[in-house]
Design a protein around this motif. Structure first.
Motif, mmCIF file in Angstrom:
data_model
loop_
_atom_site.group_PDB
_atom_site.id
_atom_site.type_symbol
_atom_site.label_atom_id
_atom_site.label_comp_id
_atom_site.label_asym_id
_atom_site.label_seq_id
_atom_site.Cartn_x
_atom_site.Cartn_y
_atom_site.Cartn_z
ATOM 1 N N GLY A 94 0.837 -1.195 0.000
ATOM 2 C CA GLY A 94 0.000 0.000 0.000
ATOM 3 C C GLY A 94 0.867 1.238 0.000
ATOM 4 N N ALA A 95 0.423 2.269 0.710
ATOM 5 C CA ALA A 95 1.155 3.535 0.734
ATOM 6 C C ALA A 95 2.575 3.370 1.238
ATOM 7 C CB ALA A 95 0.403 4.546 1.591
ATOM 8 N N GLU A 96 2.761 2.456 2.206
ATOM 9 C CA GLU A 96 4.099 2.289 2.786
ATOM 10 C C GLU A 96 5.121 1.887 1.737
ATOM 11 O OE1 GLU A 96 2.635 -1.370 1.929
ATOM 12 O OE2 GLU A 96 1.564 0.047 3.227
ATOM 13 N N HIS A 97 4.684 1.072 0.756
ATOM 14 C CA HIS A 97 5.591 0.690 -0.317
ATOM 15 C C HIS A 97 5.804 1.832 -1.302
ATOM 16 C CE1 HIS A 97 5.565 -3.430 1.129
ATOM 17 N NE2 HIS A 97 6.393 -3.760 0.162
ATOM 18 N N GLN A 98 4.837 2.723 -1.423
ATOM 19 C CA GLN A 98 5.008 3.846 -2.338
ATOM 20 C C GLN A 98 6.152 4.756 -1.882
ATOM 21 O OE1 GLN A 98 0.276 3.916 -3.267
ATOM 22 N NE2 GLN A 98 1.333 5.834 -3.606
ATOM 23 N N PHE A 99 6.328 4.902 -0.572
ATOM 24 C CA PHE A 99 7.477 5.662 -0.096
ATOM 25 C C PHE A 99 8.774 5.002 -0.547
ATOM 26 C CE2 PHE A 99 4.234 7.163 2.883
ATOM 27 C CZ PHE A 99 4.540 8.516 2.995
ATOM 28 N N SER A 100 8.863 3.690 -0.360
ATOM 29 C CA SER A 100 10.070 2.967 -0.758
ATOM 30 C C SER A 100 10.304 3.069 -2.257
ATOM 31 C CB SER A 100 9.953 1.503 -0.335
ATOM 32 O OG SER A 100 11.091 0.770 -0.754
ATOM 33 N N HIS A 101 9.248 2.860 -3.063
ATOM 34 C CA HIS A 101 9.391 2.940 -4.511
ATOM 35 C C HIS A 101 9.827 4.341 -4.934
ATOM 36 C CE1 HIS A 101 7.903 -1.027 -4.780
ATOM 37 N NE2 HIS A 101 6.626 -0.761 -4.689
ATOM 38 N N LEU A 102 9.271 5.352 -4.296
ATOM 39 C CA LEU A 102 9.654 6.730 -4.606
ATOM 40 C C LEU A 102 11.143 6.932 -4.397
ATOM 41 C CD1 LEU A 102 9.003 9.801 -5.095
ATOM 42 C CD2 LEU A 102 8.700 9.950 -2.608
ATOM 43 N N TRP A 103 11.649 6.520 -3.236
ATOM 44 C CA TRP A 103 13.067 6.720 -2.937
ATOM 45 C C TRP A 103 13.952 5.890 -3.853
ATOM 46 C CZ3 TRP A 103 11.332 6.014 2.758
ATOM 47 C CH2 TRP A 103 10.717 7.191 3.192
ATOM 48 N N ASP A 104 13.467 4.714 -4.256
ATOM 49 C CA ASP A 104 14.190 3.936 -5.263
ATOM 50 C C ASP A 104 14.295 4.719 -6.569
ATOM 51 O OD1 ASP A 104 14.591 1.731 -3.648
ATOM 52 O OD2 ASP A 104 12.855 0.628 -4.406
ATOM 53 N N MET A 105 13.176 5.279 -6.994
ATOM 54 C CA MET A 105 13.132 5.989 -8.272
ATOM 55 C C MET A 105 13.925 7.294 -8.229
ATOM 56 S SD MET A 105 9.117 5.116 -8.946
ATOM 57 C CE MET A 105 8.876 5.832 -10.564
#
Length: 462
Positions: free
Chosen positions: A262-273
Motif C-alpha cells: 500500500g502507501a508504505e511501499h510507495q514511499f520505498s518505490h519513490l526513494w528507489d526511483m
C-alpha cells in the motif's frame, strides 16, 4: 458462493497459488532440494544460480545434495560483480548464459538472486526453483520481478518459482540485518490491509477474499516476536518465513501486489526511483518500507481523529484539481525528470472528476463511523508499531536511512503521484486534510517534530 475462511493454513495457501506448486520449509531441508526438484521437473538437468556469498551459505550444500542424488547438474552460474543488485544488465548476463543450455535454474539466494533468476528464466521460456537464504523480503513467491531498468525500479511480469525450499538453519544464520528487513516488510501488511479496506469500501478496488485471508489471517501471529527475529530464534524465524511466503501466495492468487503493498511501499518505490543512497549505498527495501509503514500509520491516526461524517463535500470538490492540473502539480513536486512522465500516467489513471469525487466523498461520510471502527481494528497503534520495529533492529527515524524530515514530509505528496493504487495518501488528499495532518505529524507533539516544517504548496487543495 462459499464463504472464504478468515485464515488459511500454509498448505491451503499453497493450493491457492497459481504458479508455486511445492514448498519445503524447516531445519536442514536444503538437502531435500534434489527431491523437490525431481518432483517438479523430473530428470531435467539443473543449474544453480548464486553469488559468491549465497553459494557459500547454501549453494555448495545444494550442489553436493544433487551430486549425492545422482541428478544431472551443470556448472553453477555465479554472479561475481561486487555491485550486484536487481538491475537489468544482470538479468541480461544470466539470460545469455541460460540460452546456451536447457537446464532448469535453481536460484540460491534472497531478493536480488531470486528476481534476476525469475525474469531471466521467464525470458528463456522455462520455470525455475528457489532455495531461500534469508527472510529478507516477500518476493520469493510473488509473481513479477522488481528490476531497475532505464533508471527506474519497474515490476516485470513473470511467474513465481515452481518450487521453494526454505531451510530455517540457513535463514537463521543470514548475515547482518537481513531478517529484520523481512520483518519490516511483513509488518507493513498491517497498514497495507487498511488501504485495501478503504479502497474496497469506496468502490475503487474490491477485496479479494482468498488473498486477504492468506495475508491477514495469521499476520498478527507472524509478527508477534520481533525480539525473537533479532536473536535468530529458529521457531520465530520459521514463522517469519511463512508470513513472507504467504504474502507471495496471496499476490499469485490475486494476480496483483495489492494484498501486500500500500502507501508504505510507495514511499520505498519513490526513494528507489529517486536513486536515494545513504552512506554510499541504497538502504534495504525492508527498512525503507518500515519508515513508510510508520508514515502511513501516522497519517491514518490523524485522519481517524477527524469527524469525517461532517466533511464539507462541496468545499472539497471546489478545490479539486482537474487532470492536467494534477499532472502539472506532479512536475512541481518531482521536478522535470524521468519520474514525471510515469507520474502523469499514474495520476491520469486514478483521477476522478469533481462529480465522481462528490459521490465518493458522500459515500465516505455515510460509512465513516463504521469504516473508522474497522480501520481502528486493523491498524496497530503507532507507538506499538514503532516499538516492534525498534525491537527487531529496524530504523524508526527517517534520518537512519538518510531521509531528512523535510524530505519525508515532501515524500507524502510525491508518493501519491507515482502509483495509481488508492491508499491513505489519496484519502487524505481527496478530503483536503493532507497538510493539516502533516502539520501534526511533523509538529512539536508529532511523531517526527521539526522546528519549522515547510508546507508543500497547497494551491488548489481543500
Amino acid at each position: 458462493m462459499a464463504k472464504t475462511p478468515e485464515t488459511l493454513t500454509l498448505a491451503e495457501a499453497l493450493g491457492a497459488a497459481r504458479e508455486t506448486r511445492a514448498l519445503e520449509i524447516g531445519a536442514g531441508v536444503r538437502s531435500a532440494a534434489p527431491r523437490v526438484f525431481q518432483q517438479q521437473f523430473g530428470k531435467r538437468a539443473a543449474v544453480i544460480v548464486a553469488d559468491l556469498n549465497t553459494f557459500r551459505a547454501a549453494g555448495q550444500a545444494v550442489a553436493e545434495a544433487f551430486g549425492a542424488a545422482g541428478h544431472p547438474l551443470l556448472e553453477p552460474f555465479i554472479f561475481r560483480a561486487p555491485d550486484l543488485y536487481a538491475e537489468h544488465r544482470f538479468v541480461a548476463e544470466l539470460e545469455a548464459a541460460l540460452r546456451s543450455h536447457t537446464a532448469i535454474p535453481v536460484a540460491v539466494g534472497s531478493g536480488t538472486i531470486n528476481d534476476l533468476t525469475k525474469l531471466a528464466s521467464h525470458r528463456t521460456a522455462r520455470p525455475y526453483m528457489c532455495v531461500a537464504t534469508a527472510a529478507s523480503m516477500d518476493g520469493y513467491t510473488a509473481f513479477g520481478a522488481s528490476i531497475t531498468y532505464q533508471g527506474a525500479k519497474q515490476t516485470f511480469e513473470c511467474p513465481a518459482p515452481a518450487a521453494v525450499v526454505a531451510d530455517v538453519e540457513v535463514i537463521s544464520a543470514a548475515p547482518g540485518e537481513m531478517n529484520a528487513w523481512g520483518y519490516a516488510d511483513l509488518v507493513a501488511k498491517v497498514p497495507a490491509g487498511a488501504d485495501w479496506i478503504v479502497a474496497g469500501v469506496l468502490g475503487v478496488e474490491p477485496i479479494h477474499p482468498q488473498a486477504w485471508a492468506i495475508v491477514q489471517g495469521r499476520l498478527r501471529e507472524m509478527v508477534a516476536d520481533p525480539t525473537g527475529v533479532r536473536s535468530r530464534k529458529p521457531a520465530t524465524i520459521e514463522k517469519l518465513v511463512e508470513g513472507l511466503l504467504l504474502s507471495g501466495f496471496a499476490m499469485q492468487s490475486a494476480r496483483s501486489s495489492r494484498p501486500a503493498s500500500g502507501a508504505e511501499h510507495q514511499f520505498s518505490h519513490l526513494w528507489d526511483m529517486q536513486h536515494h543512497t545513504h552512506k554510499g549505498r541504497a538502504p534495504s527495501h525492508g527498512f525503507k518500507v518500515g519508515i513508510g509503514t510508520l508514515a502511513a500509520t501516522a497519517l491514518y491516526e490523524r485522519l481517524l481523529a477527524r469527524p469525517m461524517e461532517d466533511l464539507d463535500v462541496e468545499r472539497c470538490c471546489a478545490a479539486w484539481r482537474d487532470e492536467e492540473s494534477w499532472v502539472a502539480r506532479a512536475r512541481d513536486l518531482l521536478g522535470d525528470n524521468e519520474l514525471t512522465e510515469g507520474a502523469a500516467r499514474e495520476l491520469r489513471a486514478k483521477h476522478s472528476t469533481s462529480a465522481q469525487l462528490s459521490e465518493q466523498l458522500k459515500l465516505l461520510k455515510a460509512v465513516w463511523p463504521t469504516l473508522r471502527d474497522r480501520l481502528g481494528a486493523q491498524l496497530l497503534p503507532l507507538t506499538t508499531l514503532r516499538q516492534m520495529l525498534r525491537d527487531v533492529g529496524a530504523p524508526t527515524e527517517p534520518e537512519q536511512i538518510g531521509i531528512t524530515r523535510a524530505r519525508l514530509r515532501q515524500s507524502y505528496w510525491q508518493a501519491i503521484c507515482i502509483r495509481r493504487r488508492f491508499t491513505v495518501l489519496d484519502l487524505a488528499v481527496r478530503t483536503g486534510l493532507m497538510d493539516s495532518c502533516l502539520d501534526e505529524i511533523f509538529g512539536p507533539a508529532g511523531l517526527w517534530p521539526t522546528a519549522a516544517p515547510a508546507r508543500a504548496s497547497t494551491k488548489g487543495e481543500a
